[in-house]
Design an enzyme around this catalytic site. Structure first.
Site, PDB file in Angstrom:
ATOM      1  CG  ASP A 126      87.204  -6.881  80.307  1.00 29.96           C
ATOM      2  OD1 ASP A 126      86.743  -5.926  79.664  1.00 29.96           O
ATOM      3  OD2 ASP A 126      87.828  -7.814  79.784  1.00 29.96           O
ATOM      4  CB  CYS A 185      88.484  17.982  69.937  1.00 25.99           C
ATOM      5  SG  CYS A 185      89.813  16.785  69.715  1.00 25.99           S
ATOM      6  CB  CYS A 208      88.378  -1.553  66.718  1.00 33.57           C
ATOM      7  SG  CYS A 208      89.427  -1.011  68.072  1.00 33.57           S
ATOM      8  CB  CYS A 236      94.980  -0.121  68.704  1.00 30.91           C
ATOM      9  SG  CYS A 236      95.063   1.461  67.839  1.00 30.91           S
ATOM     10  CB  CYS A 243      92.796  11.881  73.602  1.00 28.93           C
ATOM     11  SG  CYS A 243      91.539  12.749  74.548  1.00 28.93           S
TER      12      CYS A 243
HETATM   13  C1  B12 Z   1      83.647  -5.223  73.916  1.00 34.17           C
HETATM   14  C2  B12 Z   1      84.777  -4.383  74.453  1.00 34.17           C
HETATM   15  C3  B12 Z   1      85.757  -3.954  73.553  1.00 34.17           C
HETATM   16  C4  B12 Z   1      85.588  -4.110  72.039  1.00 34.17           C
HETATM   17  C5  B12 Z   1      84.550  -3.065  71.528  1.00 34.17           C
HETATM   18  C6  B12 Z   1      84.832  -1.647  72.047  1.00 34.17           C
HETATM   19  C7  B12 Z   1      83.594  -0.853  72.436  1.00 34.17           C
HETATM   20  N1  B12 Z   1      83.807   0.428  72.622  1.00 34.17           N
HETATM   21  O1  B12 Z   1      82.493  -1.357  72.607  1.00 34.17           O
HETATM   22  C8  B12 Z   1      87.047  -3.906  71.525  1.00 34.17           C
HETATM   23  C9  B12 Z   1      87.737  -5.264  71.420  1.00 34.17           C
HETATM   24  C10 B12 Z   1      87.194  -3.186  70.198  1.00 34.17           C
HETATM   25  C11 B12 Z   1      87.648  -3.141  72.714  1.00 34.17           C
HETATM   26  C12 B12 Z   1      88.755  -2.322  72.589  1.00 34.17           C
HETATM   27  C13 B12 Z   1      89.323  -1.620  73.635  1.00 34.17           C
HETATM   28  N2  B12 Z   1      89.031  -1.747  74.933  1.00 34.17           N
HETATM   29 CO1  B12 Z   1      87.469  -2.730  75.550  1.00 34.17          CO
HETATM   30  N3  B12 Z   1      85.931  -3.476  76.309  1.00 34.17           N
HETATM   31  C14 B12 Z   1      84.847  -4.068  75.833  1.00 34.17           C
HETATM   32  C15 B12 Z   1      83.825  -4.430  76.930  1.00 34.17           C
HETATM   33  C16 B12 Z   1      84.030  -5.913  77.298  1.00 34.17           C
HETATM   34  C17 B12 Z   1      82.348  -4.190  76.599  1.00 34.17           C
HETATM   35  C18 B12 Z   1      82.021  -2.815  75.990  1.00 34.17           C
HETATM   36  C19 B12 Z   1      80.580  -2.740  75.543  1.00 34.17           C
HETATM   37  O2  B12 Z   1      79.664  -3.082  76.286  1.00 34.17           O
HETATM   38  N4  B12 Z   1      80.339  -2.265  74.308  1.00 34.17           N
HETATM   39  C20 B12 Z   1      79.022  -2.098  73.763  1.00 34.17           C
HETATM   40  C21 B12 Z   1      78.749  -0.581  73.522  1.00 34.17           C
HETATM   41  C22 B12 Z   1      77.402  -0.381  72.828  1.00 34.17           C
HETATM   42  O3  B12 Z   1      78.663   0.021  74.816  1.00 34.17           O
HETATM   43  P1  B12 Z   1      79.741   1.044  75.378  1.00 34.17           P
HETATM   44  O4  B12 Z   1      81.089   0.582  74.936  1.00 34.17           O
HETATM   45  O5  B12 Z   1      79.520   1.220  76.856  1.00 34.17           O
HETATM   46  O6  B12 Z   1      79.426   2.398  74.612  1.00 34.17           O
HETATM   47  C23 B12 Z   1      78.176   3.086  74.611  1.00 34.17           C
HETATM   48  C24 B12 Z   1      77.635   3.545  75.955  1.00 34.17           C
HETATM   49  O7  B12 Z   1      78.734   3.814  76.847  1.00 34.17           O
HETATM   50  C25 B12 Z   1      76.847   4.812  75.572  1.00 34.17           C
HETATM   51  N5  B12 Z   1      76.976   5.864  76.606  1.00 34.17           N
HETATM   52  C26 B12 Z   1      77.957   6.770  76.683  1.00 34.17           C
HETATM   53  N6  B12 Z   1      77.785   7.544  77.767  1.00 34.17           N
HETATM   54  C27 B12 Z   1      76.652   7.124  78.378  1.00 34.17           C
HETATM   55  C28 B12 Z   1      76.015   7.598  79.525  1.00 34.17           C
HETATM   56  C29 B12 Z   1      74.838   6.977  79.960  1.00 34.17           C
HETATM   57  C30 B12 Z   1      74.207   7.448  81.217  1.00 34.17           C
HETATM   58  C31 B12 Z   1      74.270   5.901  79.195  1.00 34.17           C
HETATM   59  C32 B12 Z   1      72.993   5.274  79.616  1.00 34.17           C
HETATM   60  C33 B12 Z   1      74.928   5.442  78.020  1.00 34.17           C
HETATM   61  C34 B12 Z   1      76.110   6.055  77.640  1.00 34.17           C
HETATM   62  O8  B12 Z   1      77.439   5.294  74.372  1.00 34.17           O
HETATM   63  C35 B12 Z   1      78.436   4.410  73.916  1.00 34.17           C
HETATM   64  C36 B12 Z   1      78.337   4.288  72.398  1.00 34.17           C
HETATM   65  O9  B12 Z   1      77.081   3.739  72.025  1.00 34.17           O
HETATM   66  C37 B12 Z   1      84.304  -3.483  78.103  1.00 34.17           C
HETATM   67  C38 B12 Z   1      84.112  -4.047  79.523  1.00 34.17           C
HETATM   68  C39 B12 Z   1      82.674  -3.995  79.959  1.00 34.17           C
HETATM   69  N7  B12 Z   1      82.165  -5.094  80.492  1.00 34.17           N
HETATM   70  O10 B12 Z   1      82.017  -2.970  79.824  1.00 34.17           O
HETATM   71  C40 B12 Z   1      85.810  -3.283  77.783  1.00 34.17           C
HETATM   72  C41 B12 Z   1      86.451  -1.880  78.027  1.00 34.17           C
HETATM   73  C42 B12 Z   1      85.487  -0.881  77.462  1.00 34.17           C
HETATM   74  N8  B12 Z   1      87.659  -1.892  77.217  1.00 34.17           N
HETATM   75  C43 B12 Z   1      88.616  -1.263  77.750  1.00 34.17           C
HETATM   76  C44 B12 Z   1      89.856  -0.991  77.102  1.00 34.17           C
HETATM   77  C45 B12 Z   1      91.025  -0.535  77.963  1.00 34.17           C
HETATM   78  C46 B12 Z   1      89.971  -1.133  75.716  1.00 34.17           C
HETATM   79  C47 B12 Z   1      91.115  -0.626  74.813  1.00 34.17           C
HETATM   80  C48 B12 Z   1      91.660   0.746  75.217  1.00 34.17           C
HETATM   81  C49 B12 Z   1      92.268  -1.671  74.801  1.00 34.17           C
HETATM   82  C50 B12 Z   1      93.412  -1.329  73.856  1.00 34.17           C
HETATM   83  N9  B12 Z   1      94.333  -0.454  74.244  1.00 34.17           N
HETATM   84  O11 B12 Z   1      93.509  -1.907  72.789  1.00 34.17           O
HETATM   85  C51 B12 Z   1      90.424  -0.606  73.427  1.00 34.17           C
HETATM   86  C52 B12 Z   1      89.779   0.770  73.136  1.00 34.17           C
HETATM   87  C53 B12 Z   1      89.041   0.818  71.838  1.00 34.17           C
HETATM   88  C54 B12 Z   1      88.095   2.019  71.818  1.00 34.17           C
HETATM   89  N10 B12 Z   1      88.464   3.050  71.095  1.00 34.17           N
HETATM   90  O12 B12 Z   1      87.055   1.995  72.482  1.00 34.17           O
HETATM   91  C55 B12 Z   1      88.252  -0.686  79.106  1.00 34.17           C
HETATM   92  C56 B12 Z   1      87.939   0.797  78.904  1.00 34.17           C
HETATM   93  C57 B12 Z   1      88.678   1.740  79.791  1.00 34.17           C
HETATM   94  C58 B12 Z   1      88.363   3.182  79.401  1.00 34.17           C
HETATM   95  N11 B12 Z   1      89.041   4.114  80.029  1.00 34.17           N
HETATM   96  O13 B12 Z   1      87.528   3.450  78.571  1.00 34.17           O
HETATM   97  C59 B12 Z   1      86.957  -1.542  79.471  1.00 34.17           C
HETATM   98  C60 B12 Z   1      85.912  -0.805  80.293  1.00 34.17           C
HETATM   99  C61 B12 Z   1      87.475  -2.780  80.250  1.00 34.17           C
HETATM  100  C62 B12 Z   1      87.777  -2.478  81.713  1.00 34.17           C
HETATM  101  N12 B12 Z   1      87.233  -3.260  82.637  1.00 34.17           N
HETATM  102  O14 B12 Z   1      88.478  -1.548  82.054  1.00 34.17           O
HETATM  103  N13 B12 Z   1      86.947  -3.321  73.826  1.00 34.17           N
HETATM  104  S1  SF4 Z   2      88.121  11.827  72.787  1.00 35.78           S
HETATM  105 FE1  SF4 Z   2      89.884  13.210  72.885  1.00 35.78          FE
HETATM  106  S2  SF4 Z   2      90.683  13.254  70.774  1.00 35.78           S
HETATM  107 FE2  SF4 Z   2      88.603  12.423  70.683  1.00 35.78          FE
HETATM  108  S3  SF4 Z   2      87.285  14.203  70.290  1.00 35.78           S
HETATM  109 FE3  SF4 Z   2      87.352  13.916  72.510  1.00 35.78          FE
HETATM  110  S4  SF4 Z   2      89.001  15.278  73.184  1.00 35.78           S
HETATM  111 FE4  SF4 Z   2      89.281  14.995  70.976  1.00 35.78          FE
HETATM  112  S1  SF4 Z   3      91.844   1.528  69.217  1.00 36.29           S
HETATM  113 FE1  SF4 Z   3      92.940   2.026  67.296  1.00 36.29          FE
HETATM  114  S2  SF4 Z   3      91.741   1.063  65.654  1.00 36.29           S
HETATM  115 FE2  SF4 Z   3      90.449   1.062  67.525  1.00 36.29          FE
HETATM  116  S3  SF4 Z   3      89.231   2.939  67.366  1.00 36.29           S
HETATM  117 FE3  SF4 Z   3      91.095   3.506  68.494  1.00 36.29          FE
HETATM  118  S4  SF4 Z   3      92.556   4.208  66.918  1.00 36.29           S
HETATM  119 FE4  SF4 Z   3      90.918   3.111  65.879  1.00 36.29          FE
END
Ligand code: B12
Ligand code: SF4
Ligand code: SF4
Length: 339
Positions: A126, A185, A208, A236, A243
């Protein structure tokens, strides 16, 4: 050095408690996903995400000679009728997942060292400067859904991730992400109450409620978001709950994810939490990140959003609270309770 056996590494991974493991070549990550997201301000005030971007995109800056990234996933889903309505997100109801995954990673590294003393490694759970979902995708564990979460075939998105970089090759690498199963979806995008899902897995943290309830503990939550917090105090799960790929969750046998007493509390009890209860219930869970005042502020917003008129005496008392955030939340909630 000959490539390490993935079969052996898989055995070690299972022994230390990870549910899924995969292997990716430690190649640089194209910068566009992260840099465009940061440039658009989607990181809100999580400034640490914009630091060490070079390392986030190139793990050989974290471990010279990096060859392989091992991605691990751990199922945290637990069926528990006592806590199904908890206003705390599922991942945070048990022991702090950081320590659970770090302990598994530590045991894995110890076994790795015993078997291959010449291999160096760099691990992250993380908070390290690594893009864990990207590595999990590259390692073939699943893909990033439109809800921004990492979705696996056997366990849905109810998994937490950890990664380990090695300066050694392994004997087999994944081909990349598994097939995208979202298709047409878009339930998550439609269900997100604050419009935080921008498509293609991009999440605007500013909108978020996970960010607002966990990371934003200083400022007030924007008014238009508060009204959506009626049963949200920490994190959240809405976009995961809706999903269809999460419809058949598997209950983990890992007792560390068993919900703790705090997950049995309702919004009202969380708003009324005393410092003594906080010290008794919160240490060892992930909830400490929101701090005492942050949790109560959120709970007070939630009471206002749900128009819980029976909470009026409590909210009136909280108007005099030493915390400014709680006082402000109480003022807002009272206005909201009025017809
Ligand atoms: C910052 C962060 C947050 C932020 C921003 C969320 C976000 N999606 O970036 C906030 C605070 C909102 C958050 C919320 C949550 N988080 Co968070 N968060 C992180 C963190 C620290 C960094 C994510 C990051 O780098 N974001 C920057 C964006 C640009 O990158 P990204 O998220 O990877 O997304 C891009 C790439 O993946 C790219 N991509 C997709 N597929 C591929 C494939 C390839 C090959 C490549 C090159 C790129 C690529 O497309 C995406 C969109 O641009 C990670 C831990 C970590 N060190 O990675 C945990 C992490 C993502 N979080 C986690 C969790 C559990 C959550 C929550 C579910 C918690 C909750 N219940 O409230 C929510 C989910 C919100 C959501 N819908 O995503 C878990 C995810 C588990 C999972 N199954 O996905 C992580 C991995 C922590 C962990 N060690 O388990 N989080
Ligand atoms: S993540 Fe789940 S709810 Fe969202 S579009 Fe994909 S299948 Fe549907
Ligand atoms: S965690 Fe909640 S507020 Fe964040 S993207 Fe998912 S549904 Fe929206």
């Amino acid at each position: 050095m000959p490539p390490l056996s993935t079969q052996h590494l898989r055995q070690l991974s299972t022994q230390v408690g990870f549910d899924l493991v995969g292997f990716a070549r430690a190649e640089p990550i194209p910068g566009d996903f992260l840099l465009e997201w940061l440039a658009a301000g989607c990181d809100a005030d999580m400034d640490w995400l914009g630091t060490r971007t070079a390392e986030r995109l190139d793990v050989s800056l974290l471990l010279p000679g990096a060859r392989t990234v091992i991605a691990f996933a751990t199922n945290y889903y637990r069926e528990d009728p006592r806590t199904e309505d908890s206003p705390i997100a599922r991942y945070a109801r048990g022991r702090d997942y950081h320590s659970t995954l770090r302990d598994s990673l530590k045991s894995f590294r110890r076994r790795l060292k015993e078997a291959y003393p010449e291999v160096h490694d760099y691990g992250s759970v993380d908070s390290g400067p690594m893009m864990e979902k990207v590595w999990a995708a590259r390692a073939g564990l699943g893909y990033v859904g439109k809800n921004g979460c990492f979705i696996t075939e056997p366990l849905g998105s109810w998994v937490l991730l950890a990664v380990l970089v090695l300066d050694a090759e392994v004997d087999a690498y994944a081909e990349g992400p598994t097939a995208d199963r979202c298709g047409s979806c878009h339930l998550c995008i439609m269900s997100c109450p604050t419009g935080a899902l921008l498509g293609q897995g991009r999440v605007d943290a500013r909108a978020c409620l996970s960010y607002q309830t966990i990371e934003n503990r200083h400022a007030e939550v924007p008014e238009s978001f508060r009204v959506e917090m009626d049963n949200l105090v920490f994190g959240c799960d809405i976009c995961q709950d809706v999903c269809p790929l999460n419809r058949r969750p598997v209950t983990t046998s890992n007792k560390r994810f068993a919900p703790r007493a705090v997950a049995e509390l309702g919004v009202m009890e969380l708003a009324a939490l005393t410092p003594e209860q906080y010290d008794q219930l919160i240490p060892g869970t992930a909830l400490g990140r929101a701090k005492y005042d942050g949790l109560r502020r959120n709970a007070v917003y939630a009471l206002g959003a749900a128009k819980r008129v029976e909470a009026r005496p409590l909210i009136e008392r909280l108007r005099e609270d030493p915390s400014e955030a709680v006082r402000h939340a109480a003022e807002w909630a009272l206005l909201h309770l009025n017809p």
